[in-house]
Design a protein around this motif. Structure first.
Motif, PDB file in Angstrom:
ATOM      1  N   UNK A   5      49.148  22.332  10.757  1.00 25.90           N
ATOM      2  CA  UNK A   5      49.729  22.298   9.457  1.00 25.90           C
ATOM      3  C   UNK A   5      50.104  23.806   8.903  1.00 25.90           C
ATOM      4  N   UNK A   6      48.792  24.482   8.742  1.00 24.71           N
ATOM      5  CA  UNK A   6      48.557  25.813   8.331  1.00 24.71           C
ATOM      6  C   UNK A   6      49.802  26.613   9.130  1.00 24.71           C
ATOM      7  N   UNK A  54      51.477  14.061  11.984  1.00 26.48           N
ATOM      8  CA  UNK A  54      53.126  13.838  11.951  1.00 26.48           C
ATOM      9  C   UNK A  54      53.243  13.290  10.283  1.00 26.48           C
ATOM     10  N   UNK A  55      52.407  12.519   9.979  1.00 25.44           N
ATOM     11  CA  UNK A  55      52.634  11.778   8.478  1.00 25.44           C
ATOM     12  C   UNK A  55      52.293  12.942   7.662  1.00 25.44           C
ATOM     13  N   UNK A  56      51.582  13.830   7.481  1.00 26.33           N
ATOM     14  CA  UNK A  56      50.951  15.056   6.808  1.00 26.33           C
ATOM     15  C   UNK A  56      51.928  15.852   6.670  1.00 26.33           C
ATOM     16  N   UNK A  57      52.776  16.097   7.970  1.00 26.93           N
ATOM     17  CA  UNK A  57      53.723  17.384   8.193  1.00 26.93           C
ATOM     18  C   UNK A  57      55.006  16.758   7.364  1.00 26.93           C
ATOM     19  N   UNK A  58      55.225  15.256   7.497  1.00 21.36           N
ATOM     20  CA  UNK A  58      56.245  15.170   6.642  1.00 21.36           C
ATOM     21  C   UNK A  58      56.100  15.044   5.053  1.00 21.36           C
ATOM     22  N   UNK A  59      55.065  14.569   4.749  1.00 18.10           N
ATOM     23  CA  UNK A  59      54.611  14.778   3.331  1.00 18.10           C
ATOM     24  C   UNK A  59      54.686  16.149   2.802  1.00 18.10           C
ATOM     25  N   UNK A 115      60.238  19.227  10.416  1.00 17.83           N
ATOM     26  CA  UNK A 115      60.938  19.928  11.310  1.00 17.83           C
ATOM     27  C   UNK A 115      60.436  20.967  12.077  1.00 17.83           C
ATOM     28  N   UNK A 116      59.130  21.455  11.639  1.00 19.17           N
ATOM     29  CA  UNK A 116      58.494  22.750  12.349  1.00 19.17           C
ATOM     30  C   UNK A 116      57.395  22.050  13.167  1.00 19.17           C
ATOM     31  N   UNK A 117      56.955  20.858  13.153  1.00 20.44           N
ATOM     32  CA  UNK A 117      55.848  20.361  13.936  1.00 20.44           C
ATOM     33  C   UNK A 117      56.247  19.343  15.020  1.00 20.44           C
ATOM     34  N   UNK A 118      56.052  19.514  15.951  1.00 18.86           N
ATOM     35  CA  UNK A 118      56.046  18.368  17.344  1.00 18.86           C
ATOM     36  C   UNK A 118      54.859  18.030  17.860  1.00 18.86           C
ATOM     37  N   UNK A 119      54.345  16.686  18.237  1.00 17.10           N
ATOM     38  CA  UNK A 119      53.297  16.483  18.729  1.00 17.10           C
ATOM     39  C   UNK A 119      53.222  15.755  20.340  1.00 17.10           C
ATOM     40  N   UNK A 120      52.348  15.956  20.929  1.00 14.62           N
ATOM     41  CA  UNK A 120      52.113  15.195  22.207  1.00 14.62           C
ATOM     42  C   UNK A 120      50.734  14.644  22.496  1.00 14.62           C
ATOM     43  N   UNK A 121      50.481  13.425  22.791  1.00 11.48           N
ATOM     44  CA  UNK A 121      49.021  13.143  23.307  1.00 11.48           C
ATOM     45  C   UNK A 121      49.010  13.920  24.513  1.00 11.48           C
ATOM     46  N   UNK A 122      47.939  14.470  24.940  1.00 16.29           N
ATOM     47  CA  UNK A 122      47.649  15.240  26.101  1.00 16.29           C
ATOM     48  C   UNK A 122      46.177  15.152  26.591  1.00 16.29           C
ATOM     49  N   UNK A 123      45.622  14.940  27.806  1.00 20.02           N
ATOM     50  CA  UNK A 123      44.492  15.070  28.381  1.00 20.02           C
ATOM     51  C   UNK A 123      44.331  16.560  29.029  1.00 20.02           C
ATOM     52  N   UNK A 124      43.652  17.515  28.339  1.00 23.51           N
ATOM     53  CA  UNK A 124      43.687  19.051  29.050  1.00 23.51           C
ATOM     54  C   UNK A 124      43.016  19.088  30.419  1.00 23.51           C
TER      55      UNK A 124
END
Length: 196
Positions: free
Chosen positions: A37-38, A60-65, A70-79
């Motif tokens: 977010x920062x 995602x909820x915090x980004x919307x709030x 529009x600047x943040x996308x997310x993906x569940x991922x095992x490194x």
């Protein structure tokens, strides 16, 4: 767990990324998203990955709030698996306290190889890890490969040869020692760049 304020390494990474002209940033191990977010608020397009679908939902909820969706996308991922991104698709990668999880040296090398693959030429990687000068190093349950479990948390403690090995083929810009948290945890913030 860590509050909403960004970590000191994320603030540093933002300055480094801006100075290099980066726009697209990948954060590995984003957790609940305080650093993602920062970085988004600083004007970067952030792709945040993490192991916890719940944490990414909160992000995602915090980004919307905050009007940052529009600047943040997310993906569940095992490194321990290949990054879900094309070659040379991001300008910068940030990972706070991820590489020192319960990963083997081989898995850490594979992950950094993936970071190199998705970074564009000249791209920057900023990561932080606990190191062998930390008070918890050598305590708790030894799991081999410099991994020690203490209070239910397994940590791979880095030494200088591992940092140097991970920078092979990169430009190693800086290894900065700092402390964080109650113990305090002793960490290195590593900044390295892909050649052009």
């Amino acid at each position: 767990m860590y509050g909403e304020e960004p970590s000191e390494p994320a603030v540093h990474a933002s300055e480094v990324f801006r100075a290099t002209g980066a726009r697209d940033v990948l954060e590995l191990g984003a957790g609940h998203g305080r650093d993602a977010l920062y970085l988004a608020a600083q004007g970067f397009n952030v792709q945040a990955t993490g192991f916890s679908a719940t944490g990414l939902d909160e992000l995602r909820h915090a980004a919307r709030a905050r009007g940052l969706d529009s600047c943040v996308t997310t993906a569940v991922h095992d490194v321990r698996e290949a990054l879900p991104l094309p070659d040379a698709s991001v300008d910068a990668v940030f990972a706070h306290m991820l590489l020192c999880r319960a990963l083997s040296t081989k898995e850490i090398h594979a992950l950094v190889g993936e970071v190199a693959r998705v970074l564009r030429p000249g791209g920057t990687f900023v990561y932080t890890v606990r190191h062998t000068g930390d008070a918890h190093y050598g305590t708790g349950t030894a799991r081999g490969d410099n991994i020690f479990e203490h209070g239910g948390l397994a940590v791979h403690f880095f030494d200088h040869p591992l940092v140097d090995a991970l920078a092979d083929g990169w430009h190693l810009n800086q290894v900065h020692a700092f402390e964080e948290g109650e113990l305090p945890r002793r960490l290195w913030r590593v900044t390295q760049r892909r050649p052009h």
